[in-house]
Design a protein around this motif. Structure first.
Motif, PDB file in Angstrom:
ATOM      1  N   ALA A 221       6.510  -6.553   1.536  1.00 50.07           N
ATOM      2  CA  ALA A 221       7.101  -6.642   3.131  1.00 50.07           C
ATOM      3  C   ALA A 221       7.313  -6.069   3.415  1.00 50.07           C
ATOM      4  N   ARG A 222       8.262  -4.904   2.394  1.00 50.93           N
ATOM      5  CA  ARG A 222       8.443  -3.365   3.570  1.00 50.93           C
ATOM      6  C   ARG A 222       7.039  -2.730   4.256  1.00 50.93           C
ATOM      7  N   LEU A 223       6.473  -2.848   4.156  1.00 44.98           N
ATOM      8  CA  LEU A 223       5.274  -1.929   4.191  1.00 44.98           C
ATOM      9  C   LEU A 223       4.042  -2.730   5.456  1.00 44.98           C
ATOM     10  N   ILE A 224       4.859  -4.368   5.049  1.00 43.36           N
ATOM     11  CA  ILE A 224       4.622  -5.554   6.288  1.00 43.36           C
ATOM     12  C   ILE A 224       4.988  -5.017   7.339  1.00 43.36           C
ATOM     13  N   GLN A 225       6.299  -4.888   7.143  1.00 45.15           N
ATOM     14  CA  GLN A 225       7.131  -4.322   8.716  1.00 45.15           C
ATOM     15  C   GLN A 225       7.024  -3.456   8.899  1.00 45.15           C
ATOM     16  N   GLU A 226       6.352  -2.506   8.322  1.00 43.43           N
ATOM     17  CA  GLU A 226       6.433  -0.973   8.899  1.00 43.43           C
ATOM     18  C   GLU A 226       5.385  -0.893   9.631  1.00 43.43           C
ATOM     19  N   GLY A 227       3.916  -1.679   9.852  1.00 44.10           N
ATOM     20  CA  GLY A 227       2.598  -2.252  10.171  1.00 44.10           C
ATOM     21  C   GLY A 227       1.892  -0.809   9.370  1.00 44.10           C
ATOM     22  N   ARG A 228       2.264  -0.938   7.993  1.00 39.14           N
ATOM     23  CA  ARG A 228       0.853  -0.412   7.154  1.00 39.14           C
ATOM     24  C   ARG A 228      -0.047  -0.934   6.101  1.00 39.14           C
ATOM     25  N   LEU A 229       0.577  -2.332   6.573  1.00 37.06           N
ATOM     26  CA  LEU A 229      -0.146  -3.558   5.972  1.00 37.06           C
ATOM     27  C   LEU A 229       0.016  -5.127   6.194  1.00 37.06           C
ATOM     28  N   SER A 230      -0.943  -6.114   5.860  1.00 39.62           N
ATOM     29  CA  SER A 230      -0.783  -7.041   6.489  1.00 39.62           C
ATOM     30  C   SER A 230      -1.035  -8.076   5.689  1.00 39.62           C
ATOM     31  N   LEU A 231      -0.963  -8.983   5.534  1.00 35.78           N
ATOM     32  CA  LEU A 231      -1.080 -10.596   4.865  1.00 35.78           C
ATOM     33  C   LEU A 231      -2.426 -10.613   4.691  1.00 35.78           C
ATOM     34  N   ALA A 232      -3.560 -10.203   6.022  1.00 40.65           N
ATOM     35  CA  ALA A 232      -4.640 -10.350   6.139  1.00 40.65           C
ATOM     36  C   ALA A 232      -5.532  -9.335   4.694  1.00 40.65           C
ATOM     37  N   THR A 233      -4.619  -8.471   4.748  1.00 35.16           N
ATOM     38  CA  THR A 233      -5.456  -6.612   4.659  1.00 35.16           C
ATOM     39  C   THR A 233      -5.991  -7.414   2.695  1.00 35.16           C
ATOM     40  N   THR A 234      -7.227  -6.647   2.929  1.00 34.64           N
ATOM     41  CA  THR A 234      -7.336  -6.943   1.674  1.00 34.64           C
ATOM     42  C   THR A 234      -6.805  -6.004   0.448  1.00 34.64           C
ATOM     43  N   ILE A 235      -7.889  -6.317  -1.029  1.00 29.92           N
ATOM     44  CA  ILE A 235      -7.961  -5.107  -1.795  1.00 29.92           C
ATOM     45  C   ILE A 235      -8.880  -4.183  -1.918  1.00 29.92           C
ATOM     46  N   GLY A 236     -10.213  -4.563  -0.576  1.00 31.78           N
ATOM     47  CA  GLY A 236     -11.021  -3.588  -1.272  1.00 31.78           C
ATOM     48  C   GLY A 236     -10.922  -2.697   0.341  1.00 31.78           C
ATOM     49  N   ASP A 237      -9.749  -3.509   1.193  1.00 31.84           N
ATOM     50  CA  ASP A 237      -9.763  -2.519   2.410  1.00 31.84           C
ATOM     51  C   ASP A 237      -8.224  -1.253   1.598  1.00 31.84           C
ATOM     52  N   VAL A 238      -7.875  -1.819   0.535  1.00 29.45           N
ATOM     53  CA  VAL A 238      -6.730  -0.515   0.016  1.00 29.45           C
ATOM     54  C   VAL A 238      -7.405   0.457  -1.063  1.00 29.45           C
ATOM     55  N   ILE A 239      -8.224  -0.740  -1.821  1.00 27.95           N
ATOM     56  CA  ILE A 239      -8.348   0.221  -2.866  1.00 27.95           C
ATOM     57  C   ILE A 239     -10.281  -0.325  -3.144  1.00 27.95           C
ATOM     58  N   PRO A 240     -11.339   0.376  -1.999  1.00 24.14           N
ATOM     59  CA  PRO A 240     -12.957   0.688  -1.789  1.00 24.14           C
ATOM     60  C   PRO A 240     -13.408   0.118  -3.103  1.00 24.14           C
ATOM     61  N   ASP A 241     -12.720   0.642  -4.515  1.00 28.34           N
ATOM     62  CA  ASP A 241     -13.511   1.290  -5.707  1.00 28.34           C
ATOM     63  C   ASP A 241     -13.175  -0.087  -6.381  1.00 28.34           C
ATOM     64  N   TYR A 242     -11.794  -0.862  -6.689  1.00 29.99           N
ATOM     65  CA  TYR A 242     -11.914  -2.257  -6.745  1.00 29.99           C
ATOM     66  C   TYR A 242     -12.955  -2.575  -8.108  1.00 29.99           C
ATOM     67  N   PRO A 243     -13.297  -2.271  -9.005  1.00 31.17           N
ATOM     68  CA  PRO A 243     -14.569  -3.101 -10.184  1.00 31.17           C
ATOM     69  C   PRO A 243     -14.561  -3.772  -9.762  1.00 31.17           C
ATOM     70  N   ASN A 244     -14.253  -5.145  -9.986  1.00 34.50           N
ATOM     71  CA  ASN A 244     -14.648  -6.259  -9.532  1.00 34.50           C
ATOM     72  C   ASN A 244     -15.520  -5.860  -8.187  1.00 34.50           C
ATOM     73  N   THR A 245     -16.208  -6.580  -7.384  1.00 30.22           N
ATOM     74  CA  THR A 245     -16.877  -6.746  -5.889  1.00 30.22           C
ATOM     75  C   THR A 245     -16.147  -7.893  -5.899  1.00 30.22           C
ATOM     76  N   GLU A 246     -16.694  -8.913  -6.498  1.00 30.61           N
ATOM     77  CA  GLU A 246     -16.240 -10.410  -6.103  1.00 30.61           C
ATOM     78  C   GLU A 246     -14.692 -10.105  -6.061  1.00 30.61           C
ATOM     79  N   GLY A 247     -13.774  -9.615  -6.097  1.00 28.72           N
ATOM     80  CA  GLY A 247     -12.280  -9.468  -5.843  1.00 28.72           C
ATOM     81  C   GLY A 247     -11.871  -9.108  -4.817  1.00 28.72           C
TER      82      GLY A 247
END
Length: 470
Positions: A221-247
């Protein structure tokens, strides 16, 4: 476990999967049909099914007390705790209906319903839980306290009431009752270290298990409040190398609501992974990220420790700090939680409780559970804290010292308020030999931390909170 709070999801705080199929088929369904339909929706493990059952069977006023997301969160958080259940009896008096249920874990209890209007919709629902006949542990009578008692009177009453459980060595832990944000009654029982015969005190630190998820949510919530994250941000947006592409399409909101489909930290593969590698949230992340995706994000709701581990990794990557350091800087330090940390279980600080369980059943000898834990906790929980620090968190959150009013309400699963937020919050966490419960409405609060296995510490917390947190 939830008591007489008039919430659309009150019973959902208590019971897991109940196998019932009978629907409420008409606007004027009978109370029996509405009871069965409501519990069937709750038991389905499907957030949409529970939402339909709540909408069709609760009064509009009761239904409006919670959002669909809040109902789904509550349903997800308790689904792994109580096993499958069945209704064993339904009785009616002039003012209420009581549905007795039995669970496969040995817990049994009663849903209490009230109805109103020509359509006989549910206007109130609460639940009472007790140990079932298959367990030899004690049943818990009502705590003989009320909100008019002085601190000395309440301390004496709780002490006398809890003593039989302590005398049987069934309960060991700390209890804190707070009024208007200040400690009112503080008690401690039993050993923090059974091998060295060291007694606990009111400042002993305990493993608080999944209560730690609320700290992770606060950091999000702190990161969302600061505009650095949102509820719609995805794993892939932040961790583009996330091993499970489905996730990778899983959003922050889905992870919080346990709809991410991430593998669990207690999966079968954990033993071969090696406990020594679970020494930070990042270590847990590497483990859960190596597991197969359980389902497509958003497709269903399932209790998800791994979701909060991945949130912790997202926090780490966005903040540029270790997850544990970021939570300390934005939650623990501003709240004044000086005794809360992601400690290593192989070198616990002084006055920290070792977790124990009776592995051979009720009445058997206690065994240390340390080797069954990871080396540290994670974004899913497993950190150490005190009842006093939990009160400090509750105050800091409600008083707006951690977040603005909008995101404070989000973390509390409540509503936006000016000034101190008094939305009710009831959360708990349990693991091998560890139990913690946190119930507060901003005026009265009850915290129980214990180094013995649930459900007794949860029952003690409920019984104390019931006459105070209305």
């Amino acid at each position: 476990m939830k008591f007489a709070l008039v919430l659309a999801v009150a019973a959902a705080m208590v019971f897991g999967a109940i196998t019932l199929t009978r629907p409420a088929s008409a606007q004027s369904a009978s109370p029996e049909v509405r009871i069965e339909a409501y519990i069937a929706g709750l038991s389905s493990g499907d957030a949409s099914a529970f939402e339909r059952a709540a909408r069709e069977n609760l009064t509009p006023q009761l239904f409006a007390t919670r959002t669909p997301e809040q109902r789904a969160q509550v349903l997800a958080r308790i689904s792994g705790d109580f096993g499958r259940m069945e209704i064993t009896n339904v009785t009616a008096t002039n003012n209420e209906w009581r549905a007795a249920v039995r669970g496969s874990t040995g817990l049994s209890g009663t849903f209490v319903f009230a109805f109103e209007g020509a359509e006989q919709r549910i206007s109130r629902v609460s639940a009472e839980v007790r140990l079932g006949p298959g367990q030899d542990g004690p049943n818990v009578p009502p705590a003989p306290i009320n909100s008019t008692m002085s601190a000395d009177e309440m301390r004496a009453a709780v002490g006398a009431w809890i003593q039989p459980f302590v005398a049987q060595d069934d309960f060991a832990g700390a209890v804190l009752i707070a009024r208007d944000g200040a400690p009112y009654v503080a008690l401690a029982y039993g050993p923090l270290d059974r091998e060295r015969h060291i007694a606990a005190d009111t400042s002993t630190r305990y493993n608080i298990a999944s209560i730690g998820k609320r700290f992770t949510q606060t950091a999000v919530a702190r990161l969302i409040q600061e505009g650095r994250l949102s509820l719609a941000t995805t794993i892939g947006d932040v961790i583009p190398d996330y091993p499970n592409t489905e996730g990778r399409p899983a959003t922050v909101e889905q992870l919080i609501n346990m709809q991410g489909g991430i593998g669990d930290i207690f999966s079968d593969q954990r033993e071969s992974w090696g406990r020594s590698r679970l020494d930070s949230n990042h270590g847990y992340y590497e483990f859960v990220a190596s597991l197969p995706q359980r389902f497509t994000p958003g497709a269903q709701t399932e209790y998800c420790n791994g979701c909060f581990v991945v949130l912790g990794e997202m926090i780490e990557r966005i903040s540029g700090m270790r997850f544990e350091d970021y939570v300390r800087s934005v939650v623990f330090e501003p709240a004044g939680m000086a005794h809360t940390a992601y400690d290593r279980t192989d070198r616990l600080p002084p006055n920290t409780a070792i977790s124990y369980d009776r592995t051979n059943g009720p009445g058997s000898a206690y065994a240390a559970m340390t080797e069954r834990e990871g080396v540290t906790g994670s974004g899913a929980g497993g950190l150490y804290s005190t009842t006093g620090d939990l009160l400090a968190f509750d105050n800091a959150l409600r008083d707006g010292r951690l977040l603005n009013p909008q995101w404070t309400a989000w973390v509390l699963d409540g509503v936006v308020m000016d000034g101190r937020n008094t939305s009710p919050l009831d959360i708990r966490g349990g693991g091998p030999g560890a139990s913690a419960a946190y119930t507060s409405n901003g005026r009265w609060a009850v915290f129980v931390t214990a180094n013995v296995q649930r459900p007794l510490p949860f029952q003690i917390s409920e019984a104390i909170a019931r006459p105070l947190v209305q």
